[in-house]
Write a protein that holds these residues in place. Structure first.
Motif, short mmCIF file in Angstrom:
data_model
loop_
_atom_site.label_atom_id
_atom_site.label_comp_id
_atom_site.label_asym_id
_atom_site.label_seq_id
_atom_site.Cartn_x
_atom_site.Cartn_y
_atom_site.Cartn_z
N LEU A 241 0.83 -1.20 0.00
CA LEU A 241 0.00 0.00 0.00
C LEU A 241 0.87 1.25 0.00
O LEU A 241 0.57 2.22 -0.71
N TRP A 242 1.93 1.23 0.79
CA TRP A 242 2.80 2.40 0.85
C TRP A 242 3.45 2.67 -0.51
O TRP A 242 3.53 3.81 -0.95
N GLN A 243 3.92 1.62 -1.19
CA GLN A 243 4.55 1.80 -2.49
C GLN A 243 3.57 2.37 -3.51
O GLN A 243 3.93 3.17 -4.38
N LEU A 244 2.30 1.98 -3.42
CA LEU A 244 1.29 2.53 -4.32
C LEU A 244 1.11 4.02 -4.06
O LEU A 244 1.03 4.82 -5.01
N THR A 264 -7.88 -0.63 -9.51
CA THR A 264 -7.70 -2.08 -9.50
C THR A 264 -6.74 -2.52 -8.41
O THR A 264 -7.00 -3.47 -7.65
N ARG A 265 -5.62 -1.84 -8.31
CA ARG A 265 -4.61 -2.24 -7.32
C ARG A 265 -5.09 -1.99 -5.90
O ARG A 265 -4.78 -2.77 -4.98
N LEU A 266 -5.83 -0.93 -5.69
CA LEU A 266 -6.37 -0.68 -4.35
C LEU A 266 -7.32 -1.79 -3.93
O LEU A 266 -7.28 -2.26 -2.78
N ARG A 267 -8.16 -2.23 -4.83
CA ARG A 267 -9.11 -3.30 -4.49
C ARG A 267 -8.38 -4.62 -4.24
O ARG A 267 -8.82 -5.43 -3.42
N GLU A 268 -7.28 -4.85 -4.92
CA GLU A 268 -6.49 -6.06 -4.68
C GLU A 268 -5.88 -6.08 -3.28
O GLU A 268 -5.61 -7.16 -2.74
N LEU A 269 -5.67 -4.89 -2.70
CA LEU A 269 -5.06 -4.80 -1.37
C LEU A 269 -6.07 -4.95 -0.24
O LEU A 269 -5.68 -5.13 0.92
N LEU A 270 -7.36 -4.87 -0.54
CA LEU A 270 -8.38 -4.87 0.52
C LEU A 270 -8.33 -6.10 1.43
O LEU A 270 -8.45 -5.96 2.65
N PRO A 271 -8.14 -7.34 0.90
CA PRO A 271 -8.14 -8.50 1.80
C PRO A 271 -7.07 -8.43 2.90
O PRO A 271 -7.33 -8.83 4.04
#
Length: 413
Positions: A241-244, A264-271
């Motif tokens: 998340l920090w790198q994003l 897309t990448r934010l939703r991939e990090l949700l779990p």
């Protein structure tokens, strides 16, 4: 008092006031609407009205679940208004003021919603230019999302662009809210889609930390930080998340993600964020060079009360906050020497809860008390050593006279 807006709409109640105009609860042929009635001086600007009409097709064609749709644009006499969907809920700034910061899962879910809305806008050739918590509405009537978040919708598309006419803002002016302005806008370059990504990453940082990465203090210092400072890491969040966030806050627009990629990448990090509590960091204090030195005193220093800060710094001197905190306006572009900053820089470093920021007034007060304590302790030790040495050299070993002891005591600061 009700008032007619054009021939199809009636405004009944004021919902909020901002620098660009007033938002009303209205009624139209298809039911309740929100009507943003722009200021009279804007409505009397014929160049702006022409620009307003030119943007009509693009704004009316922007339809997405995460965008507050513009239903109509009204030009009628002295009235210049945007008629929008009515969202039953609150704005993101209001939630931040209530909760200070959000749990990472909820923060990321909201940012992902906004990114999806931006992706649709950018695909249609529309750049928002003023992404900030005040312009994100939360639908309180819809189902809850990850982390208990409400669906987020981005509003006020086109308002900053409409106001930013060539005659109203020359090449030496900028439009936006200081805390969320991309470096290229500060440097006077034309705004592209990447400015919205930078602003959204700033909002996400604020949702996680409770403060913006480059905000606080004089607006000029805020603008300088956007150009010269690097973002300081937030403890306690996954590295992915920090790198994003870092990538989306890149100084070079081409290095940032596109809106669709960011969503897309934010939703991939949700779990991996499920169940994480809000971060435990305190807001940085103001820059040391902007704080007065505490007066020297022999009395114990009074506790330093940290100043609460706002989510955005108004650019108009003496401006009072209004109900929807719509603060975008124009400001002179800083020169290269102003953007260069000082040797010490102006970075505002997050710190552990309760710890003073190095260089802050509170940190200096603590350091000063520590120096006084150490000075007193050193003097006492020196006095004890002096008395011991005198006793060791005394001829008869009798009790020491008062003169040396008095002299040693006088050495105490």
């Amino acid at each position: 008092m009700a008032r007619k807006i054009g021939s199809r709409y009636t405004a009944h109640q004021i919902l909020g006031r901002g620098s660009a105009g007033t938002v009303w609860l209205g009624e139209g042929p298809d039911g309740p609407v929100a009507v943003k009635l722009l200021r009279e001086d804007l409505a009397s600007d014929q160049e702006l009205v022409g620009r307003f009409v030119q943007e009509r097709t693009a704004l009316l064609g922007l339809e997405h679940p995460n965008v507050v749709s513009v239903r109509d644009l009204v030009v009628d006499g002295n009235d210049l208004a945007l008629v929008m969907d009515l969202v039953r809920g609150t704005d993101l700034r209001t939630r931040l003021e209530r909760e200070r910061r959000l749990a990472p899962e909820a923060a990321v879910a909201i940012a992902a919603d906004v990114a999806d809305g931006l992706a649709a806008a950018h695909a249609a050739g529309v750049v928002h230019r003023d992404v900030k918590p005040e312009n994100v509405l939360l639908d309180m009537q819809g189902p809850l999302g990850p982390g208990g978040s409400h669906r987020a919708l981005l509003t006020d598309f086109g308002v900053a662009k409409l106001i930013d006419t060539p005659r109203r803002t020359k090449a030496t002016k900028i439009i936006g809210t200081p805390d969320y302005l991309a470096p290229e806008i500060v440097e006077g370059l034309p705004p592209r889609a990447a400015v919205d990504i930078y602003a959204l990453a700033t909002v996400l940082y604020e949702l996680l930390a409770g403060f913006t990465p480059f905000g606080g203090g004089h607006p000029g210092a805020v603008l300088r930080r956007h150009v010269t400072e690097t973002v300081v890491p937030l403890p306690g969040i996954p590295d992915e998340l920090w790198q994003l966030i870092v990538q989306c806050l890149a100084k070079a627009p081409a290095s940032r993600l596109r809106a669709s990629e960011m969503g897309t990448r934010l939703r991939e990090l949700l779990p991996m964020l499920a169940g994480m509590p809000p971060l435990d960091v305190d807001e940085p204090e103001s820059d040391p060079e902007e704080e007065p030195e505490p007066a020297a005193s022999a009395a114990p220093a009074a506790p330093v009360v940290e100043r609460a800060r706002r989510g955005a710094v108004p650019l108009v001197p003496g401006a009072k906050p209004d109900s929807n905190r719509d603060t975008h306006t124009s400001m002179r572009v800083p020169g290269p020497d102003e953007l260069a900053g000082g040797a010490r820089g102006t970075a505002r470093v997050p710190r552990a809860a309760g710890a003073p920021r190095p260089g802050s007034a509170r940190h200096r007060a603590v350091a000063r008390r520590r120096r006084i304590t150490l000075g007193v302790a050193g003097a006492v030790v020196a006095a004890a050593v002096a008395v011991g040495a005198w006793l060791a050299t005394s001829d008869d070993g009798s009790a020491a006279p008062t003169q040396p002891a008095t002299h040693a005591t006088s050495a105490t600061p």
